[in-house]
Design an enzyme around this catalytic site. Structure first.
Site, PDB file in Angstrom:
ATOM      1  N   CYS A 184     -15.018  83.969  29.578  1.00  0.00           N
ATOM      2  CA  CYS A 184     -16.040  84.947  29.208  1.00  0.00           C
ATOM      3  C   CYS A 184     -17.225  84.836  30.165  1.00  0.00           C
ATOM      4  O   CYS A 184     -17.642  83.725  30.483  1.00  0.00           O
ATOM      5  CB  CYS A 184     -16.486  84.682  27.781  1.00  0.00           C
ATOM      6  SG  CYS A 184     -17.633  85.894  27.138  1.00  0.00           S
ATOM      7  N   PRO A 185     -17.717  85.923  30.668  1.00  0.00           N
ATOM      8  CA  PRO A 185     -17.464  87.324  30.316  1.00  0.00           C
ATOM      9  C   PRO A 185     -16.470  88.040  31.237  1.00  0.00           C
ATOM     10  O   PRO A 185     -16.290  89.242  31.125  1.00  0.00           O
ATOM     11  CB  PRO A 185     -18.842  87.961  30.461  1.00  0.00           C
ATOM     12  CG  PRO A 185     -19.418  87.267  31.669  1.00  0.00           C
ATOM     13  CD  PRO A 185     -18.920  85.820  31.526  1.00  0.00           C
TER      14      PRO A 185
END
Length: 76
Positions: A15-16
């Protein structure tokens, strides 16, 4: 198995990055097309659920097998 138009390999990304790459892939697709995403980040099921709810894209399915996640998202 769900039919798809484009595949995105987001394995080994955290993430992201899976969401950012998904957003980029979807922007290049036509409405109604399906994107298949392969991911390994344990946060992606929650992330893609929220992403689809916020963007209006449809999360068709989400599954996990041996630590690998597969998502199918239909572009709005």
């Amino acid at each position: 198995m769900t039919m798809f138009d484009v595949e995105l390999d987001a394995r080994r990304l955290v993430c992201p990055l899976p969401i950012l790459r998904t957003k980029k892939s979807l922007s290049a697709m036509s409405s109604g097309q399906v994107l298949r995403i392969l991911a390994t980040d344990k946060e992606t099921p929650k992330d893609f659920e929220v992403f689809c709810r916020q963007t209006g894209n449809e999360l068709l399915s989400s599954e996990e097998k041996d630590g690998e996640y597969t998502f199918y998202i239909r572009r709005r």
